[in-house]
Motif scaffolding. Structure first.
Motif, PDB file in Angstrom:
ATOM      1  N   THR A 103       0.837  -1.204   0.000  1.00 39.16           N
ATOM      2  CA  THR A 103       0.000   0.000   0.000  1.00 39.16           C
ATOM      3  C   THR A 103       0.866   1.247   0.000  1.00 39.16           C
ATOM      4  O   THR A 103       0.537   2.246  -0.657  1.00 39.16           O
ATOM      5  N   ALA A 104       1.975   1.209   0.732  1.00 37.16           N
ATOM      6  CA  ALA A 104       2.871   2.359   0.785  1.00 37.16           C
ATOM      7  C   ALA A 104       3.420   2.699  -0.603  1.00 37.16           C
ATOM      8  O   ALA A 104       3.499   3.874  -0.984  1.00 37.16           O
ATOM      9  N   ASN A 105       3.803   1.676  -1.366  1.00 36.48           N
ATOM     10  CA  ASN A 105       4.285   1.917  -2.729  1.00 36.48           C
ATOM     11  C   ASN A 105       3.206   2.565  -3.582  1.00 36.48           C
ATOM     12  O   ASN A 105       3.460   3.508  -4.342  1.00 36.48           O
ATOM     13  N   VAL A 106       1.978   2.060  -3.475  1.00 33.44           N
ATOM     14  CA  VAL A 106       0.867   2.599  -4.270  1.00 33.44           C
ATOM     15  C   VAL A 106       0.631   4.063  -3.926  1.00 33.44           C
ATOM     16  O   VAL A 106       0.509   4.924  -4.807  1.00 33.44           O
ATOM     17  N   VAL A 107       0.571   4.364  -2.635  1.00 34.15           N
ATOM     18  CA  VAL A 107       0.294   5.730  -2.185  1.00 34.15           C
ATOM     19  C   VAL A 107       1.384   6.683  -2.658  1.00 34.15           C
ATOM     20  O   VAL A 107       1.100   7.794  -3.132  1.00 34.15           O
ATOM     21  N   PHE A 108       2.641   6.258  -2.546  1.00 34.82           N
ATOM     22  CA  PHE A 108       3.736   7.140  -2.940  1.00 34.82           C
ATOM     23  C   PHE A 108       3.727   7.398  -4.445  1.00 34.82           C
ATOM     24  O   PHE A 108       3.900   8.536  -4.896  1.00 34.82           O
ATOM     25  N   ILE A 109       3.522   6.360  -5.237  1.00 37.73           N
ATOM     26  CA  ILE A 109       3.516   6.532  -6.690  1.00 37.73           C
ATOM     27  C   ILE A 109       2.338   7.397  -7.133  1.00 37.73           C
ATOM     28  O   ILE A 109       2.466   8.272  -8.000  1.00 37.73           O
ATOM     29  N   LEU A 110       1.184   7.216  -6.505  1.00 42.15           N
ATOM     30  CA  LEU A 110       0.002   8.012  -6.878  1.00 42.15           C
ATOM     31  C   LEU A 110       0.170   9.483  -6.523  1.00 42.15           C
ATOM     32  O   LEU A 110      -0.539  10.332  -7.071  1.00 42.15           O
ATOM     33  N   ALA A 111       1.090   9.793  -5.607  1.00 45.87           N
ATOM     34  CA  ALA A 111       1.311  11.191  -5.238  1.00 45.87           C
ATOM     35  C   ALA A 111       1.849  12.015  -6.406  1.00 45.87           C
ATOM     36  O   ALA A 111       1.784  13.244  -6.384  1.00 45.87           O
ATOM     37  N   PHE A 112       2.381  11.350  -7.437  1.00 51.36           N
ATOM     38  CA  PHE A 112       2.890  12.054  -8.610  1.00 51.36           C
ATOM     39  C   PHE A 112       1.786  12.386  -9.613  1.00 51.36           C
ATOM     40  O   PHE A 112       2.057  12.935 -10.684  1.00 51.36           O
ATOM     41  N   ASN A 113       0.549  12.055  -9.280  1.00 52.03           N
ATOM     42  CA  ASN A 113      -0.589  12.329 -10.146  1.00 52.03           C
ATOM     43  C   ASN A 113      -0.676  13.807 -10.507  1.00 52.03           C
ATOM     44  O   ASN A 113      -0.864  14.172 -11.679  1.00 52.03           O
ATOM     45  N   ALA A 114      -0.542  14.700  -9.508  1.00 51.74           N
ATOM     46  CA  ALA A 114      -0.678  16.132  -9.765  1.00 51.74           C
ATOM     47  C   ALA A 114       0.434  16.649 -10.684  1.00 51.74           C
ATOM     48  O   ALA A 114       0.196  17.490 -11.555  1.00 51.74           O
ATOM     49  N   GLY A 159       2.968  -4.704  -9.609  1.00 51.83           N
ATOM     50  CA  GLY A 159       2.088  -3.825  -8.859  1.00 51.83           C
ATOM     51  C   GLY A 159       2.522  -2.376  -8.939  1.00 51.83           C
ATOM     52  O   GLY A 159       1.687  -1.468  -9.041  1.00 51.83           O
ATOM     53  N   ASP A 160       3.839  -2.135  -8.909  1.00 52.92           N
ATOM     54  CA  ASP A 160       4.349  -0.770  -9.021  1.00 52.92           C
ATOM     55  C   ASP A 160       4.012  -0.176 -10.393  1.00 52.92           C
ATOM     56  O   ASP A 160       3.665   1.005 -10.508  1.00 52.92           O
ATOM     57  N   VAL A 161       4.121  -0.985 -11.432  1.00 54.75           N
ATOM     58  CA  VAL A 161       3.772  -0.520 -12.776  1.00 54.75           C
ATOM     59  C   VAL A 161       2.280  -0.192 -12.851  1.00 54.75           C
ATOM     60  O   VAL A 161       1.875   0.812 -13.465  1.00 54.75           O
ATOM     61  N   MET A 162       1.447  -1.010 -12.217  1.00 54.97           N
ATOM     62  CA  MET A 162       0.009  -0.737 -12.192  1.00 54.97           C
ATOM     63  C   MET A 162      -0.292   0.575 -11.472  1.00 54.97           C
ATOM     64  O   MET A 162      -1.151   1.352 -11.889  1.00 54.97           O
ATOM     65  N   ALA A 163       0.439   0.837 -10.370  1.00 53.31           N
ATOM     66  CA  ALA A 163       0.250   2.086  -9.644  1.00 53.31           C
ATOM     67  C   ALA A 163       0.651   3.290 -10.494  1.00 53.31           C
ATOM     68  O   ALA A 163      -0.029   4.324 -10.503  1.00 53.31           O
ATOM     69  N   LEU A 164       1.772   3.154 -11.222  1.00 55.12           N
ATOM     70  CA  LEU A 164       2.211   4.232 -12.106  1.00 55.12           C
ATOM     71  C   LEU A 164       1.200   4.449 -13.224  1.00 55.12           C
ATOM     72  O   LEU A 164       0.882   5.591 -13.585  1.00 55.12           O
TER      73      LEU A 164
END
Length: 311
Positions: A103-114, A159-164
């Motif tokens: 979950t931590a990886n997902v949250v951190f990668i999604l922070a680059f959305n903006a 999973g990291d690629v999916m988050a990106l």
């Protein structure tokens, strides 16, 4: 060509756009606690949230939206279909990311959305963001990094690629919504059908029923539709990167709701990083509202509103 010239439906209304973004981000922050309370599996959650969103938005479209826009044919609108499909793919990637990495990886990668939304807005629409927006983007990334600093791991690269992909799809869909200048608040309903149909075979074959379906129903039929409508309506009034920042409310507030419900106390880093994110959002929102008032005052010093008669 300016963004407004390319998309006549765009309106500069920071107060309305920021309010919609805040309501959507706040509503979305309850998503994870309700999913946990439902005690379900990822594919059942994906199907329920997708079909629930589609059902509610179809009802809204049939009872109200169609009457207010009788000439609109959504299924022949390329922007509606594109944004809706991207929304559905985003939901699929998010669920698969959570299922395949931390979950931590997902949250951190999604922070680059903006940041991705800012780059896309500049590339496609030539929308230049103020220094305060860039400062808010970098501050929120730092805040999220602090929140997850003791949990980020090598993870599963799939999973990291999916988050990106999730971050990119979300930024792309918000930017396209902004670029179209249209009210695409019904588009997430089409996306719900996309993600629901994707998950349905797995649900039929192997997914058990949730142990507490009332919480999943509340999430799918109330919270997700509210978040979908408000967050996809907001880009008509403010740039896509501004909307994307409000998605980080889930990162900050969801652990607090989990704390209240499951008595899982967040770490000191979570509180410190969350304070940075919330502080950045408050400062950014305050500056945007003040800038909006100054623009209205400059347009007409007497009333603070644009005087179109002299344009």
């Amino acid at each position: 060509m300016t963004a407004e010239a390319a998309a006549p439906g765009l309106q500069s209304d920071p107060a309305k756009g920021l309010t919609l973004g805040f309501v959507g981000g706040l509503t979305l922050s309850f998503d994870i606690p309700l999913i946990r309370l439902a005690l379900s599996d990822p594919f059942t959650v994906m199907a329920a949230r997708g079909f629930g969103l589609a059902l509610v938005l179809f009802a809204i479209w049939h009872l109200w939206w169609k009457k207010s826009s009788p000439d609109a044919d959504l299924l022949s609108d390329r922007d509606f279909l594109t944004v809706g499909t991207l929304s559905g793919l985003n939901n699929i990637c998010f669920t698969l990311a959570v299922f395949n990495t931390s979950t931590a990886n997902v949250v951190f990668i999604l922070a680059f959305n903006a940041m991705l939304a800012a780059l896309l807005s500049w590339f496609w629409m030539r929308e230049r963001l103020g220094w305060h927006t860039w400062m808010a983007i970098f501050a929120t990334i730092i805040g999220v990094a602090i929140i997850v600093s003791d949990s980020v791991s090598a993870g599963n690269w799939k999973g990291d690629v999916m988050a990106l992909a999730c971050a990119a799809l979300l930024a792309l869909s918000l930017t396209l919504t902004r670029k179209s200048g249209k009210d695409l608040s019904m588009a997430p309903g089409f996306g719900g059908m996309v993600s629901g149909l994707f998950a349905l075979p797995m649900v039929i074959v192997m997914a058990p029923l949730p142990e507490a379906p009332i919480w999943l129903a509340l999430d799918a039929l109330v919270l997700v539709p509210i978040a979908g409508i408000t967050l996809w309506m907001a880009p008509r009034f403010i740039p896509a990167p501004h909307v994307a920042l409000f998605y980080l409310l889930e990162t900050v507030l969801a652990p607090l709701w989990v704390w209240f419900v499951f008595t899982e106390v967040p770490s000191g880093r979570a509180f410190f990083g969350g304070a940075i994110v919330i502080g950045a959002l408050i400062v950014h929102t305050t500056v945007e509202l003040r800038a909006g008032r100054l623009r209205r005052f400059a347009a007409n010093p007497l009333t603070g509103t644009a005087n179109h008669a002299h344009n």
